[in-house]
Write an enzyme that holds these catalytic residues in place. Structure first.
Site, PDB file in Angstrom:
ATOM      1  N   GLU A  68     -13.091  -0.951  -0.078  1.00 18.47           N
ATOM      2  CA  GLU A  68     -12.677   0.795   1.034  1.00 18.47           C
ATOM      3  C   GLU A  68     -13.788   1.904   0.128  1.00 18.47           C
ATOM      4  O   GLU A  68     -14.548   1.678  -1.038  1.00 18.47           O
ATOM      5  CB  GLU A  68     -10.920   1.001   0.095  1.00 18.47           C
ATOM      6  CG  GLU A  68     -10.410   0.928   1.097  1.00 18.47           C
ATOM      7  CD  GLU A  68      -8.551   1.908   0.294  1.00 18.47           C
ATOM      8  OE1 GLU A  68      -8.893   2.903  -0.191  1.00 18.47           O
ATOM      9  OE2 GLU A  68      -7.262   1.549   0.439  1.00 18.47           O
ATOM     10  N   TYR A  89     -14.949   5.370  -4.003  1.00 14.80           N
ATOM     11  CA  TYR A  89     -15.559   6.862  -3.148  1.00 14.80           C
ATOM     12  C   TYR A  89     -16.068   8.125  -3.691  1.00 14.80           C
ATOM     13  O   TYR A  89     -16.623   8.622  -3.427  1.00 14.80           O
ATOM     14  CB  TYR A  89     -14.172   7.655  -3.011  1.00 14.80           C
ATOM     15  CG  TYR A  89     -12.542   7.011  -1.622  1.00 14.80           C
ATOM     16  CD1 TYR A  89     -13.029   7.118  -0.694  1.00 14.80           C
ATOM     17  CD2 TYR A  89     -11.904   5.756  -2.252  1.00 14.80           C
ATOM     18  CE1 TYR A  89     -12.304   6.728   0.268  1.00 14.80           C
ATOM     19  CE2 TYR A  89     -11.621   5.367  -1.428  1.00 14.80           C
ATOM     20  CZ  TYR A  89     -11.546   5.210   0.304  1.00 14.80           C
ATOM     21  OH  TYR A  89     -11.266   4.920   0.972  1.00 14.80           O
ATOM     22  N   TRP A 141      -2.007  10.696   2.937  1.00 20.02           N
ATOM     23  CA  TRP A 141      -0.668  11.281   2.369  1.00 20.02           C
ATOM     24  C   TRP A 141      -0.210  12.571   2.002  1.00 20.02           C
ATOM     25  O   TRP A 141       0.019  13.051   2.795  1.00 20.02           O
ATOM     26  CB  TRP A 141      -1.164  10.062   0.613  1.00 20.02           C
ATOM     27  CG  TRP A 141      -0.957   9.628   0.871  1.00 20.02           C
ATOM     28  CD1 TRP A 141      -2.836   8.209   0.761  1.00 20.02           C
ATOM     29  CD2 TRP A 141      -0.248   8.055   0.861  1.00 20.02           C
ATOM     30  NE1 TRP A 141      -2.504   7.622   1.256  1.00 20.02           N
ATOM     31  CE2 TRP A 141      -1.401   6.203   1.019  1.00 20.02           C
ATOM     32  CE3 TRP A 141       0.360   8.171   1.382  1.00 20.02           C
ATOM     33  CZ2 TRP A 141      -1.155   5.849   2.278  1.00 20.02           C
ATOM     34  CZ3 TRP A 141       1.421   6.338   1.891  1.00 20.02           C
ATOM     35  CH2 TRP A 141       0.771   5.830   2.188  1.00 20.02           C
ATOM     36  N   HIS A 149       0.578  -1.328  -0.037  1.00 17.41           N
ATOM     37  CA  HIS A 149       0.154   0.342   0.375  1.00 17.41           C
ATOM     38  C   HIS A 149       0.734   1.236   0.036  1.00 17.41           C
ATOM     39  O   HIS A 149       0.762   1.608   0.594  1.00 17.41           O
ATOM     40  CB  HIS A 149      -1.047   0.086   0.855  1.00 17.41           C
ATOM     41  CG  HIS A 149      -2.016   0.942   0.983  1.00 17.41           C
ATOM     42  ND1 HIS A 149      -3.852   0.557   0.995  1.00 17.41           N
ATOM     43  CD2 HIS A 149      -2.089   2.506   0.593  1.00 17.41           C
ATOM     44  CE1 HIS A 149      -3.941   1.765   0.863  1.00 17.41           C
ATOM     45  NE2 HIS A 149      -3.524   2.856   0.816  1.00 17.41           N
ATOM     46  N   ASN A 190      -3.052  -2.154  -3.476  1.00 15.57           N
ATOM     47  CA  ASN A 190      -3.691  -1.033  -3.520  1.00 15.57           C
ATOM     48  C   ASN A 190      -2.953  -0.663  -4.703  1.00 15.57           C
ATOM     49  O   ASN A 190      -2.515  -0.239  -4.719  1.00 15.57           O
ATOM     50  CB  ASN A 190      -3.498  -1.101  -1.847  1.00 15.57           C
ATOM     51  CG  ASN A 190      -4.735  -0.230  -2.064  1.00 15.57           C
ATOM     52  OD1 ASN A 190      -5.807  -0.330  -1.878  1.00 15.57           O
ATOM     53  ND2 ASN A 190      -4.247   1.557  -2.189  1.00 15.57           N
ATOM     54  N   GLU A 191      -5.125  -0.530  -5.538  1.00 18.81           N
ATOM     55  CA  GLU A 191      -5.077   0.324  -6.415  1.00 18.81           C
ATOM     56  C   GLU A 191      -3.606   1.221  -7.341  1.00 18.81           C
ATOM     57  O   GLU A 191      -3.177   1.532  -6.826  1.00 18.81           O
ATOM     58  CB  GLU A 191      -5.239   1.949  -5.779  1.00 18.81           C
ATOM     59  CG  GLU A 191      -6.827   2.072  -4.207  1.00 18.81           C
ATOM     60  CD  GLU A 191      -6.775   2.295  -3.906  1.00 18.81           C
ATOM     61  OE1 GLU A 191      -5.634   3.913  -4.133  1.00 18.81           O
ATOM     62  OE2 GLU A 191      -8.229   3.140  -3.227  1.00 18.81           O
TER      63      GLU A 191
HETATM   64  C1  GBH Z   1      -7.647   5.514  -0.767  1.00 15.72           C
HETATM   65  O1  GBH Z   1      -7.283   6.129  -2.443  1.00 15.72           O
HETATM   66  C2  GBH Z   1      -6.324   5.197  -0.691  1.00 15.72           C
HETATM   67  O2  GBH Z   1      -6.396   3.368  -1.035  1.00 15.72           O
HETATM   68  C3  GBH Z   1      -6.137   5.893   0.769  1.00 15.72           C
HETATM   69  O3  GBH Z   1      -4.557   5.316   1.220  1.00 15.72           O
HETATM   70  C4  GBH Z   1      -6.202   6.466   1.407  1.00 15.72           C
HETATM   71  O4  GBH Z   1      -6.192   7.138   2.324  1.00 15.72           O
HETATM   72  C5  GBH Z   1      -7.809   6.904   0.886  1.00 15.72           C
HETATM   73  O5  GBH Z   1      -7.921   6.667  -1.009  1.00 15.72           O
HETATM   74  C6  GBH Z   1      -8.389   8.487   1.020  1.00 15.72           C
HETATM   75  O6  GBH Z   1      -8.230   8.835  -0.163  1.00 15.72           O
HETATM   76  O7  GBH Z   1      -8.473  14.532  -7.023  1.00 15.72           O
HETATM   77  O8  GBH Z   1      -7.269  13.706  -8.983  1.00 15.72           O
HETATM   78  O9  GBH Z   1      -6.179  14.027  -6.395  1.00 15.72           O
HETATM   79  C7  GBH Z   1      -8.572   6.513  -2.708  1.00 15.72           C
HETATM   80  C8  GBH Z   1      -8.267   6.668  -4.753  1.00 15.72           C
HETATM   81  C9  GBH Z   1      -8.235   8.191  -5.672  1.00 15.72           C
HETATM   82  C10 GBH Z   1      -9.422   8.577  -4.600  1.00 15.72           C
HETATM   83  C11 GBH Z   1      -7.127   9.630  -6.208  1.00 15.72           C
HETATM   84  C12 GBH Z   1      -9.663   9.376  -5.218  1.00 15.72           C
HETATM   85  C13 GBH Z   1      -8.920  11.271  -6.350  1.00 15.72           C
HETATM   86  C14 GBH Z   1      -8.104  11.694  -7.910  1.00 15.72           C
HETATM   87  N1  GBH Z   1      -7.988   7.751  -4.477  1.00 15.72           N
HETATM   88  N2  GBH Z   1      -8.306  10.244  -6.090  1.00 15.72           N
HETATM   89  S1  GBH Z   1      -7.379  13.626  -7.229  1.00 15.72           S
END
Ligand code: GBH
Length: 440
Positions: free
Chosen positions: A351, A294, A405, A122, A166-167
């Protein structure tokens, strides 16, 4: 909360998820440095240049944290293992203290009747491997397989389920194209290589675990519904391109043994040579498919071939991350994944959650928005199940407020509030609401 456990089929699993770098605390116990430590130390990358070196100090407080998982009535706990804690150099000699930690953590889950669900990677790559090019280096598949063998050799016998990575989109795109995550590159060639190598590493790890006799292995994808901004064919095309890069590329690779034309059109020339030959490994059979969901993105056409540069603000209510709340997208992804990719294979929502201001007042945190959000997504899952989609579980991100992050400690996703000075944990109202719902 309107929904309760008894609204879902017998055996449906509720869980909560965390990740190692976001909660454990790092840089001690024999662990090596990671690319997130250096990325965070470079000004401009992370809010207040915060890092995960202390985080929630879960490493020393895991028993109390697992008590919270147990008391809420969760069936599963999805955690991740830190590569740099287990193999400080990324390769070679393992760190006995790191292995002991995951061994204790596993037993502590089992003692509490919680099913351990491991994610092997992760996002915190050991620095020595980052120095060798990290995900842009094809050798990472082999390095990752060796790490998989070491960590699963120690705890694999007691895992309920395991997913290697993860992802994949985040590992590749957000880190090598958008530059928001370590290693912070903005380079299309590096991105293309990472996109492919992350899937190759996934498949190699699955093969490694199969050879060890392990079962219930999965893949975890992040999904964002791509909504065209209007009814024009240009907007439809832009959304399809976004969908290709963001969602389909990784699922196509794992479940179809191909990459989508929407992506190949823009970046085939950047993929590593011989990419077509890797699909037998990438497509190694998995037992379940995890979806992290999300939000959606509203997409407008732009001039370039790339997605993610053409997102516009949508009209729906937003979370504290400014992400639109769109439970319908989860329903649509569950339906689409089963129909186009996975058939009868179990799906797990690995998630789902939201950030909210979450102010601690008089020993409590009132977070009605989180309760609503969870309720609405439960409704979406239930609707898919009622229409025959085999969804087996729902895990909330996250147990604890943690290191978000590039946003440091500013955004709180936890069911449990963490005071990052005292490290005191306080279950929020959503935690109590869920605990009640899971008993009913
Ligand atoms: C999760 O990713 C992660 O697995 C986790 O570690 C993290 O804490 C959690 O999300 C909450 O953020 O608007 O262009 O920045 C979710 C995948 C990828 C969803 C980025 C939202 C926004 C893209 N995320 N996305 S941007």
């Amino acid at each position: 909360m309107k929904h309760k456990r008894s609204d879902f089929p017998q055996g449906f699993q509720f869980g909560t998820a965390t990740s190692s770098y976001q909660i454990e605390g790092h840089g001690f116990g024999g662990a090596g440095p990671t690319h997130w430590d250096t990325f965070a130390a470079t000004p401009g990358n992370v809010v207040r240049a915060e890092n995960g070196l202390r985080a929630c100090d879960h490493y020393h407080r895991y028993e109390a944290d697992l008590d919270l998982v147990q008391a809420a009535g969760f069936d599963c706990y999805r955690f991740s293992t830190s590569w740099a804690r287990v193999m400080p150099e990324g390769r070679g000699t393992p760190n006995p203290e790191g292995l002991d930690f995951y061994d204790r953590l596993t037993d502590a889950m089992l003692e509490r009747g919680i099913k351990p669900c491991a994610t092997l990677y992760h996002w915190e790559l050991p620095s020595p491997l980052a120095d060798l090019g990290g995900w842009t280096n094809r050798d990472i598949a082999k390095w990752f397989a060796d790490f998989t063998e070491v960590i699963m050799g120690r705890i694999g016998d007691r895992m309920h389920s395991v997913a290697p990575i993860n992802e994949p989109w985040c590992v590749a795109w957000i880190s090598h194209f958008l530059g928001y995550h370590a290693p912070g590159l903005r380079d299309i060639r590096a991105t293309a290589r990472a996109m492919h190598h992350v899937l190759l590493a996934h498949g190699t790890a699955i093969q490694t675990m199969r050879a060890m006799g392990l079962n219930n292995l999965g893949a975890v994808f992040n999904m964002e519904w791509a909504q065209p901004v209007d009814d024009t064919p240009e907007a439809a095309r832009a959304a399809a391109t976004y969908d290709g890069y963001y969602n389909r590329f990784y699922m196509d690779g794992v479940f179809k043994g191909s990459y989508p034309d929407t992506v190949l059109a823009g970046m085939e020339q950047h993929l590593p040579k011989g990419w077509q030959d890797d699909f037998p490994v990438i497509g190694e059979k998995v037992d379940w498919c995890g979806i992290n969901y999300y939000t959606r993105k509203v997409i407008a056409p732009n001039d370039g071939p790339w997605p993610s540069l053409d997102e516009v603000t949508g009209p729906l209510p937003k979370t504290f991350m400014d992400w639109e709340i769109y439970p319908e997208g989860l329903y649509r992804f569950l339906k689409r994944t089963a129909a186009e990719y996975t058939g009868d294979m179990p799906l797990i929502v690995t998630e789902n959650g939201l950030a909210a201001p979450d102010v601690l007042e008089n020993g409590a945190v009132s977070d009605p928005n989180r309760v609503d959000f969870i309720d609405q997504h439960m409704a979406a899952i239930k609707r898919a199940i009622d229409e025959g989609v085999p969804v087996d579980g729902y895990y909330i991100w996250s147990l604890l407020d943690n290191y978000e992050w590039a946003l440091g400690y500013e955004k709180r996703f936890g069911l449990v509030h963490v005071d990052f000075d005292s490290l005191v944990r306080t279950p929020k109202d959503s935690y109590h609401a869920l605990a009640k719902a899971l008993k009913e």
